[in-house]
Every structure is written in structure tokens, then in C-alpha cells.
Design a protein around this motif. Structure first.
Motif, PDB file in Angstrom:
ATOM      1  N   GLY A   1       3.905   6.321  -4.039  1.00 16.88           N
ATOM      2  CA  GLY A   1       5.315   6.665  -4.095  1.00 16.88           C
ATOM      3  C   GLY A   1       6.247   5.501  -3.826  1.00 16.88           C
ATOM      4  N   LEU A   2       5.754   4.455  -3.169  1.00 16.72           N
ATOM      5  CA  LEU A   2       6.622   3.347  -2.800  1.00 16.72           C
ATOM      6  C   LEU A   2       6.117   1.999  -3.311  1.00 16.72           C
ATOM      7  CD1 LEU A   2       9.112   2.392  -1.166  1.00 16.72           C
ATOM      8  CD2 LEU A   2       7.559   2.152   0.786  1.00 16.72           C
ATOM      9  N   THR A   3       4.885   1.641  -2.936  1.00 18.77           N
ATOM     10  CA  THR A   3       4.445   0.278  -3.241  1.00 18.77           C
ATOM     11  C   THR A   3       4.043   0.076  -4.699  1.00 18.77           C
ATOM     12  OG1 THR A   3       2.164   0.632  -2.533  1.00 18.77           O
ATOM     13  CG2 THR A   3       3.734  -0.104  -0.861  1.00 18.77           C
ATOM     14  N   MET A   4       3.545   1.111  -5.369  1.00 18.64           N
ATOM     15  CA  MET A   4       3.227   0.951  -6.799  1.00 18.64           C
ATOM     16  C   MET A   4       4.502   0.729  -7.616  1.00 18.64           C
ATOM     17  SD  MET A   4       0.042   0.853  -7.413  1.00 18.64           S
ATOM     18  CE  MET A   4      -1.074   1.740  -8.455  1.00 18.64           C
ATOM     19  N   PRO A   5       5.564   1.513  -7.386  1.00 16.92           N
ATOM     20  CA  PRO A   5       6.809   1.205  -8.097  1.00 16.92           C
ATOM     21  C   PRO A   5       7.354  -0.183  -7.753  1.00 16.92           C
ATOM     22  CG  PRO A   5       6.896   3.441  -7.268  1.00 16.92           C
ATOM     23  CD  PRO A   5       5.659   2.809  -6.699  1.00 16.92           C
ATOM     24  N   LEU A   6       7.232  -0.597  -6.495  1.00 20.50           N
ATOM     25  CA  LEU A   6       7.672  -1.952  -6.146  1.00 20.50           C
ATOM     26  C   LEU A   6       6.881  -2.998  -6.923  1.00 20.50           C
ATOM     27  CD1 LEU A   6       8.131  -1.873  -2.261  1.00 20.50           C
ATOM     28  CD2 LEU A   6       9.911  -2.198  -3.984  1.00 20.50           C
ATOM     29  N   LYS A   7       5.596  -2.766  -7.042  1.00 20.96           N
ATOM     30  CA  LYS A   7       4.738  -3.733  -7.728  1.00 20.96           C
ATOM     31  C   LYS A   7       5.070  -3.824  -9.217  1.00 20.96           C
ATOM     32  CE  LYS A   7      -0.078  -4.810  -8.718  1.00 20.96           C
ATOM     33  NZ  LYS A   7      -1.471  -4.407  -8.527  1.00 20.96           N
ATOM     34  N   TYR A   8       5.217  -2.689  -9.864  1.00 21.12           N
ATOM     35  CA  TYR A   8       5.363  -2.705 -11.323  1.00 21.12           C
ATOM     36  C   TYR A   8       6.805  -2.733 -11.809  1.00 21.12           C
ATOM     37  CZ  TYR A   8       0.395  -2.081 -11.448  1.00 21.12           C
ATOM     38  OH  TYR A   8      -0.956  -2.278 -11.293  1.00 21.12           O
ATOM     39  N   TRP A   9       7.744  -2.231 -11.035  1.00 23.26           N
ATOM     40  CA  TRP A   9       9.134  -2.230 -11.482  1.00 23.26           C
ATOM     41  C   TRP A   9       9.936  -3.395 -10.917  1.00 23.26           C
ATOM     42  CZ3 TRP A   9       9.929   3.663 -10.357  1.00 23.26           C
ATOM     43  CH2 TRP A   9       9.241   4.393 -11.320  1.00 23.26           C
ATOM     44  N   ALA A  10       9.621  -3.783  -9.688  1.00 24.90           N
ATOM     45  CA  ALA A  10      10.367  -4.865  -9.055  1.00 24.90           C
ATOM     46  C   ALA A  10       9.548  -6.147  -8.922  1.00 24.90           C
ATOM     47  CB  ALA A  10      10.857  -4.428  -7.675  1.00 24.90           C
ATOM     48  N   GLU A  11       8.302  -6.097  -9.368  1.00 20.87           N
ATOM     49  CA  GLU A  11       7.397  -7.242  -9.311  1.00 20.87           C
ATOM     50  C   GLU A  11       7.241  -7.800  -7.889  1.00 20.87           C
ATOM     51  OE1 GLU A  11       8.376 -10.079 -12.345  1.00 20.87           O
ATOM     52  OE2 GLU A  11       8.404  -8.543 -13.903  1.00 20.87           O
ATOM     53  N   ILE A  12       7.155  -6.873  -6.930  1.00 27.29           N
ATOM     54  CA  ILE A  12       6.887  -7.229  -5.539  1.00 27.29           C
ATOM     55  C   ILE A  12       5.510  -6.645  -5.215  1.00 27.29           C
ATOM     56  CG2 ILE A  12       7.649  -7.030  -3.143  1.00 27.29           C
ATOM     57  CD1 ILE A  12      10.476  -6.435  -4.254  1.00 27.29           C
TER      58      ILE A  12
ATOM     59  N   LYS B   1      -0.643  -4.535  -1.918  1.00 24.63           N
ATOM     60  CA  LYS B   1      -1.939  -5.064  -1.500  1.00 24.63           C
ATOM     61  C   LYS B   1      -2.314  -4.541  -0.113  1.00 24.63           C
ATOM     62  CE  LYS B   1      -4.200  -9.456  -0.540  1.00 24.63           C
ATOM     63  NZ  LYS B   1      -4.050 -10.921  -0.552  1.00 24.63           N
ATOM     64  N   TRP B   2      -1.403  -4.633   0.849  1.00 33.09           N
ATOM     65  CA  TRP B   2      -1.715  -4.251   2.230  1.00 33.09           C
ATOM     66  C   TRP B   2      -1.800  -2.742   2.407  1.00 33.09           C
ATOM     67  CZ3 TRP B   2      -4.028  -7.795   4.642  1.00 33.09           C
ATOM     68  CH2 TRP B   2      -3.749  -9.130   4.366  1.00 33.09           C
ATOM     69  N   VAL B   3      -0.910  -2.015   1.765  1.00 32.88           N
ATOM     70  CA  VAL B   3      -0.993  -0.553   1.838  1.00 32.88           C
ATOM     71  C   VAL B   3      -2.249  -0.075   1.124  1.00 32.88           C
ATOM     72  CG1 VAL B   3       0.133   1.617   1.190  1.00 32.88           C
ATOM     73  CG2 VAL B   3       1.489  -0.248   2.133  1.00 32.88           C
ATOM     74  N   GLY B   4      -2.603  -0.744   0.035  1.00 33.60           N
ATOM     75  CA  GLY B   4      -3.836  -0.410  -0.684  1.00 33.60           C
ATOM     76  C   GLY B   4      -5.076  -0.609   0.168  1.00 33.60           C
TER      77      GLY B   4
END
Length: 92
Positions: A21-32, A37-40
């Protein structure tokens, strides 16, 4: 053991929601990608702990394989561990 299992169930559910809900969108939409990685990592460890503790707990309590499978499937679904905690673990 039950208290530990319930804590792991809640933490696993929270990590699942944070990951998708949070880190995947950050990774793919905001390229962060760093938070993902850490939450994963945390989610992976918590998932494995949940499944292992579920197996041990079901064995010790002599619960059926069906109940273990319900707990396992709950770990794969969003909000599933919260449901499992409420339905099965809080009454154990």
C-alpha cells in the motif's frame, strides 16, 4: 507462545499493508526504492515466522490441517492475519 503468535500475526499484516500500500507505489511511481527494500525484508521475515509459528502452534494444540491451511491462506491475503487473529487466535 500464543501472545508471540498474535504479535507476529499483527506485525505481518501491517508489513503486508505497508509493502503493497505504501512502498510499492513509492518504488514504481516516485522511483524511491529504498523503503521497499527494507519493508520487503521485514515482511519476508515476518511471513516466514508467521508460517513456522502457525505450524508449530497447530501441532502443539492438535489443530487440524484445515485450520493451518486457513492460517496460511490468511497470511497471503491483505487483512488476512487480522481476521485470523480475531477469529482463531484471540479465542485459542
Amino acid at each position: 507462545m500464543l501472545k508471540l503468535f498474535r504479535i507476529i500475526a499483527i506485525l505481518e499484516g501491517i508489513s503486508y499493508l505497508l509493502l503493497f500500500g505504501l512502498t510499492m507505489p513509492l518504488k514504481y511511481w516516485a522511483e524511491i526504492g529504498q523503503p521497499n527494500k527494507w519493508v520487503g525484508y521485514a515482511h519476508g521475515v515476518l511471513f516466514i515466522l508467521f508460517v513456522v509459528i502457525a505450524a508449530v502452534f497447530c501441532y502443539e494444540r492438535k489443530w487440524s490441517i484445515k485450520r493451518f491451511l486457513i492460517l496460511f491462506v490468511a497470511s497471503l491475503l491483505p487483512f488476512g492475519t487480522f481476521y485470523a487473529d480475531k477469529k482463531y487466535l484471540s479465542k485459542a
